[in-house]
Design a protein around this motif. Structure first.
Motif, PDB file in Angstrom:
ATOM      1  N   ARG A 155     -11.257   2.764   4.178  1.00  0.00           N
ATOM      2  CA  ARG A 155     -11.113   3.775   3.130  1.00  0.00           C
ATOM      3  C   ARG A 155     -11.749   3.311   1.831  1.00  0.00           C
ATOM      4  O   ARG A 155     -11.599   2.155   1.451  1.00  0.00           O
ATOM      5  N   TYR A 213      -1.527  -0.767  -5.468  1.00  0.00           N
ATOM      6  CA  TYR A 213      -0.656   0.274  -4.914  1.00  0.00           C
ATOM      7  C   TYR A 213       0.063  -0.131  -3.644  1.00  0.00           C
ATOM      8  O   TYR A 213       0.941   0.576  -3.171  1.00  0.00           O
ATOM      9  N   CYS A 214      -0.308  -1.267  -3.062  1.00  0.00           N
ATOM     10  CA  CYS A 214       0.054  -1.527  -1.668  1.00  0.00           C
ATOM     11  C   CYS A 214       1.289  -2.411  -1.528  1.00  0.00           C
ATOM     12  O   CYS A 214       1.428  -3.430  -2.212  1.00  0.00           O
ATOM     13  N   ILE A 247       1.812   7.201  -2.299  1.00  0.00           N
ATOM     14  CA  ILE A 247       3.275   7.137  -2.382  1.00  0.00           C
ATOM     15  C   ILE A 247       3.633   5.799  -3.004  1.00  0.00           C
ATOM     16  O   ILE A 247       3.167   4.754  -2.534  1.00  0.00           O
ATOM     17  N   GLN A 252      -5.103  -2.560  13.349  1.00  0.00           N
ATOM     18  CA  GLN A 252      -5.130  -2.640  11.880  1.00  0.00           C
ATOM     19  C   GLN A 252      -4.330  -3.844  11.406  1.00  0.00           C
ATOM     20  O   GLN A 252      -3.320  -4.198  12.006  1.00  0.00           O
ATOM     21  N   MET A 307      -6.970   8.043  -1.083  1.00  0.00           N
ATOM     22  CA  MET A 307      -5.578   8.404  -1.339  1.00  0.00           C
ATOM     23  C   MET A 307      -5.595   9.624  -2.267  1.00  0.00           C
ATOM     24  O   MET A 307      -6.457   9.730  -3.136  1.00  0.00           O
ATOM     25  N   GLU A 320     -10.798   4.726  -0.887  1.00  0.00           N
ATOM     26  CA  GLU A 320      -9.598   4.934  -1.745  1.00  0.00           C
ATOM     27  C   GLU A 320      -9.836   5.925  -2.889  1.00  0.00           C
ATOM     28  O   GLU A 320      -9.064   6.844  -3.084  1.00  0.00           O
ATOM     29  N   PRO A 341      -1.399  11.093   1.069  1.00  0.00           N
ATOM     30  CA  PRO A 341      -0.874  11.097  -0.295  1.00  0.00           C
ATOM     31  C   PRO A 341      -0.584   9.686  -0.779  1.00  0.00           C
ATOM     32  O   PRO A 341      -0.162   8.832   0.010  1.00  0.00           O
TER      33      PRO A 341
HETATM   34  N1  5AD Z   1       0.462   5.048  -0.660  1.00  0.00           N
HETATM   35  C1  5AD Z   1      -0.358   5.653   0.230  1.00  0.00           C
HETATM   36  N2  5AD Z   1      -1.277   5.008   0.961  1.00  0.00           N
HETATM   37  C2  5AD Z   1      -1.384   3.674   0.782  1.00  0.00           C
HETATM   38  N3  5AD Z   1      -2.202   2.770   1.358  1.00  0.00           N
HETATM   39  C3  5AD Z   1      -1.914   1.559   0.844  1.00  0.00           C
HETATM   40  N4  5AD Z   1      -0.906   1.662  -0.049  1.00  0.00           N
HETATM   41  C4  5AD Z   1      -0.569   2.967  -0.115  1.00  0.00           C
HETATM   42  C5  5AD Z   1       0.379   3.712  -0.862  1.00  0.00           C
HETATM   43  N5  5AD Z   1       1.208   3.123  -1.730  1.00  0.00           N
HETATM   44  C6  5AD Z   1      -3.265   3.132   2.275  1.00  0.00           C
HETATM   45  C7  5AD Z   1      -4.637   2.758   1.702  1.00  0.00           C
HETATM   46  C8  5AD Z   1      -5.202   1.818   2.752  1.00  0.00           C
HETATM   47  C9  5AD Z   1      -4.436   2.216   3.987  1.00  0.00           C
HETATM   48  C10 5AD Z   1      -4.410   1.180   5.055  1.00  0.00           C
HETATM   49  O1  5AD Z   1      -3.131   2.472   3.498  1.00  0.00           O
HETATM   50  O2  5AD Z   1      -5.421   3.930   1.597  1.00  0.00           O
HETATM   51  O3  5AD Z   1      -6.590   1.970   2.940  1.00  0.00           O
END
Ligand code: 5AD
Ligand code: FES
Length: 362
Positions: free
Chosen positions: A166, A67-68, A239, A105, A207, A168, A237
């Motif tokens: 987290r 997701y990141c 995203i 972070q 999330m 997650e 949320p």
């Molecule tokens: N949408 C929302 N939160 C995200 N994180 C990482 N990617 C997303 C995303 N697409 C959050 C994760 C991580 C934090 C640093 O950022 O929960 O633990």
């Protein structure tokens, strides 16, 4: 189901009641939930919202969370690492303007050089931030992922006293779907135990609105926070990000997604009561005043961004992250008004530790 007014007066809740509260959508019902959570926050924690100036000191990352936006496999993002001087300078500035605490972070890394860098930065910030207003220096929260117990101990010994990691999602199937095979839910849980053992105030979160996530999974996430006796919560949320592997998977519509995220903050407040809960930046990515609304639903922490403006565009975990063009001073002026707009005050020059944690250590 009992009537909502009665339900909101309870101190403990069944799974079914938690699910019902999370799923509220009607304007009146959501307002009742919000008021109950806001009032409980005032009753247990007072009116102060605490700041943690966040320094996103590097976007280099060894992980590949699907997701990141800064996952290792994203070749399109420009990578950066601040120097120790830049990290220390940003953190000290936040002490000077009265924030009381900082969060460091970065993406997750494990090399000895990286670990030394983090440890040395903590030590320098701790020593140099001691002043009349902060006799014990800045409060330092770390958020640098899964590490060994020894590393956690070193970071704690150097002067960091809170840690965010987290989970997650606590649902094993969903966790497996959004992470590569070598990133294990059990490993993350073990790290939360290590953090406790190393002496940290422990923060986690999830999330909200991950594709495939259900209300019942969120209920179980809250039960997990309870069972781990968690001190701090950061949730936001989900995203989508166009350079993530989940871009094709649909994100929830913004309006119901935001409501679910706000409900989750309120319900966590009602169930966990005296923990610290952050109004996260991801809320503001979807709604201009998202962080204030988060505070009105029971959050009591906000994290102004201290990352130097030049590198802010490269630390986008998700799309639409706010304040990309702002510098730290702009965020400073903007945030106090936002906090006060929802009837809260800023806890200047205080660490604002989790009451939940302080109670245990008495
Ligand atoms: N949408 C929302 N939160 C995200 N994180 C990482 N990617 C997303 C995303 N697409 C959050 C994760 C991580 C934090 C640093 O950022 O929960 O633990
Ligand atoms: Fe795991 Fe960014 S790669 S959250």
């Amino acid at each position: 189901m009992k009537n909502l007014e009665e339900l909101l007066k309870q101190e403990t809740f069944s799974d079914e009641e938690i699910a019902y509260l999370l799923g509220l959508t009607g304007t009146d019902e959501c307002n009742q939930l919000r008021t109950a959570a806001y009032d409980l926050t005032t009753e247990l924690l007072g009116t102060e919202v605490y700041y943690r100036g966040i320094v996103e000191f590097s976007n280099l990352c060894e992980l590949d969370c699907h997701y990141c936006g800064i996952r290792n496999g994203n070749d399109e993002v420009e990578r950066y690492s601040l120097t120790q001087e830049q990290v220390v300078d940003a953190a000290l500035w936040c002490g000077e303007v009265g924030y009381g605490s900082t969060v460091l972070q970065s993406g997750e890394r494990h090399s000895p050089e990286y670990i030394d860098f983090v440890e040395n930065s903590i030590r320098e910030i701790k020593t140099k931030s001691i002043s009349e207003t902060l006799p014990e220096g800045l409060g330092i929260t770390l958020s640098v992922g899964e590490q060994t117990l020894e590393t956690y101990k070193r970071f704690h010994e150097a002067g960091a006293h809170r840690y965010l990691l987290r989970i997650e999602t606590t649902n094993p199937e969903l966790y497996a779907k959004i992470h590569p095979a070598d990133q294990k839910l059990e490993e993350r849980k073990k790290c939360l135990d290590y953090l406790r053992e190393a002496g940290f105030q422990v923060g986690t979160g999830v999330m909200i609105g991950i594709p495939g996530q259900t209300i019942d999974m969120l209920v179980q996430d809250i039960r997990f926070f309870q069972s781990m006796d968690i001190d701090m919560i950061g949730m936001g949320p989900y995203i989508s990000h166009h350079q993530s592997c989940m871009y094709d998977k649909s994100m929830m519509d913004v309006e119901p997604l935001l409501q679910l995220a706000f409900n989750m903050i309120a319900v966590v407040r009602l169930v966990l009561r005296d923990v610290n809960i952050a109004a996260t930046t991801a809320l503001q990515a979807l709604l201009k005043n998202g962080r204030e609304v988060g505070i009105s639903y029971g959050a009591n922490i906000t994290m102004p961004n201290l990352t130097p403006r030049e590198v802010r565009p490269s630390y986008q975990l998700y799309e639409g992250k706010p304040c990309i063009d702002e510098g730290r001073a702009d965020c400073h002026g903007c945030l106090q008004k936002r906090v006060e707009s929802v009837g809260r005050t800023v806890g200047w020059n205080k660490w604002g530790d989790s009451k939940h944690y302080m109670k245990k250590s008495l």
